[in-house]
Design an enzyme around this catalytic site. Structure first.
Site, PDB file in Angstrom:
ATOM      1  N   THR A 140      34.989  40.179  79.594  1.00  0.00           N
ATOM      2  CA  THR A 140      35.913  41.203  79.094  1.00  0.00           C
ATOM      3  C   THR A 140      36.919  41.611  80.156  1.00  0.00           C
ATOM      4  OG1 THR A 140      34.349  42.032  77.491  1.00  0.00           O
ATOM      5  CG2 THR A 140      35.963  43.603  78.252  1.00  0.00           C
ATOM      6  N   SER A 144      30.465  35.708  78.452  1.00  0.00           N
ATOM      7  CA  SER A 144      29.210  35.425  79.161  1.00  0.00           C
ATOM      8  C   SER A 144      28.012  35.228  78.244  1.00  0.00           C
ATOM      9  CB  SER A 144      28.930  36.475  80.232  1.00  0.00           C
ATOM     10  OG  SER A 144      28.425  37.660  79.688  1.00  0.00           O
ATOM     11  N   THR A 202      30.009  41.169  81.124  1.00  0.00           N
ATOM     12  CA  THR A 202      28.880  42.083  81.368  1.00  0.00           C
ATOM     13  C   THR A 202      27.595  41.640  80.674  1.00  0.00           C
ATOM     14  OG1 THR A 202      29.449  43.460  79.457  1.00  0.00           O
ATOM     15  CG2 THR A 202      30.384  44.111  81.591  1.00  0.00           C
ATOM     16  N   ASP A 203      27.725  40.851  79.582  1.00  0.00           N
ATOM     17  CA  ASP A 203      26.550  40.622  78.737  1.00  0.00           C
ATOM     18  C   ASP A 203      25.405  39.894  79.436  1.00  0.00           C
ATOM     19  OD1 ASP A 203      27.725  41.977  76.693  1.00  0.00           O
ATOM     20  OD2 ASP A 203      28.238  40.216  75.483  1.00  0.00           O
TER      21      ASP A 203
END
Ligand code: SIN
Length: 324
Positions: free
Chosen positions: A15, A62, A95-96
């Site tokens: 992101t 990710s 971030t995932d």
């Protein structure tokens, strides 16, 4: 240091590199759109604090990262960290699954130079995007001698975390990350190490010695809810998994209905780890079942990374060393 610190920046997507059609859209966007140079250009003053050497390695969301990406990323970061004039490395990531990639690098890189992951919850096109400030903080931490020798770090929302304990703890909040062992290690603005991690060892399975012939070993995570069927474990073995992590309730508590399958798996030499679904705290060892591995303070996703490395080395002691 009289010269400006040299920081290598490796962009992998996420992101932080995402773009939406409108500045108010923070959910419908495409991750991994911008390259490394565009990320750098969006941060005023970055060139004043460091000489940046930016490159784009991947442009992935990710959720689509794989253990193959971890390996490619670790190899590239190791090469950059080996360059004598590079003082630290920053990795931008989604971030995932950031906590998995960062932990893989924490376990495989032996450099004492800071390797710092950062990310963003809002796309680069959003009103009040968080990526530029996170990147600024990550570069400052990567350039700071106070953060040398601590392994791979993560900077999010001005806090600094160890890759060993960082976890994404909220699906949408800007302040989405926290530490499973309590407080962050410190702050990015200005770079301040508030406490040293209890365990500073890193590079448990050095990349140079990692056997990648059969990488990645297929390790699955089985999330156990009240009344979940133990047939999941049998199915996992039948499907050819190389090992499994049980994300169990409470303190790694094994439901009575699962004991038969768990004992059968251990008797067959199937690598099995007792971990917990609870986001903080460690799992106590279970003396009754020798052969059943204990995740200790590792979350299920981090226990999976550790078991994969352990299986690659064909040595269960590697897992015990990482978890302990
Ligand atoms: C991703 O993980 O690549 C998308 C979500 C994010 O970065 O927050």
């Amino acid at each position: 240091m009289s010269r400006k610190p040299v920081i290598a920046l490796v962009a992998t997507g996420g992101t932080i590199a995402g773009r939406a059609d409108s500045a108010t859209d923070t959910t419908a966007y495409t991750a991994g759109t911008l390259g490394a140079n565009e990320l750098v250009a969006a941060v005023p003053g970055l060139g004043d604090i460091a000489e940046l050497r930016a490159e784009t390695l991947f442009r992935v969301d990710s959720k689509d990262m794989t253990p193959g990406h971890w390996l490619t990323l670790a190899r590239r970061v190791a090469e950059l960290a080996e360059q004598a004039d590079v003082d630290g490395v920053v990795v931008t990531h989604g971030t995932d699954t950031l906590e998995e990639s960062a932990f893989f690098l924490h376990l495989t890189l032996t450099t004492d130079k800071p390797v710092v992951f950062t990310a963003a919850m809002r796309p680069a096109s959003a009103l009040s995007a968080d990526g530029p400030m996170n990147l600024y903080g990550a570069v400052r931490v990567a350039a700071s001698p106070a953060f040398r020798g601590l392994g791979t770090l993560v900077v999010m929302n001005d806090r600094v975390y160890s890759a060993r304990h960082v976890a994404k703890q909220h699906t949408r909040a800007v302040d989405a990350f926290g530490a499973t062992d309590g407080e962050p290690l410190g702050w990015a603005s200005p770079p301040t190490l508030a406490r040293r991690p209890a365990r500073t060892e890193h590079g448990d399975v050095p990349l140079a010695g990692l056997d990648t012939a059969n990488w990645p070993p297929a390790v699955e995570i089985l999330y156990v809810g009240a009344g979940s069927s133990p047939a999941l474990l049998a199915a996992c073995r039948q499907l050819g998994a190389a090992g499994a992590i049980l994300a169990l309730p409470g303190n790694g508590s094994m439901p009575a209905s699962w004991m038969g399958e768990i004992e059968a798996a251990i008797a067959a030499g199937f690598p099995l780890v007792r971990a917990s679904r609870v986001p903080a705290g460690a799992v106590s060892p279970h003396d009754g079942l020798p052969g059943l591995l204990c995740a200790d303070g590792l979350s299920p996703v981090k226990a999976r990374v550790a078991l994969m490395l352990s299986l690659a080395q064909a040595d269960p002691a590697v897992f015990v060393r990482i978890a302990g």
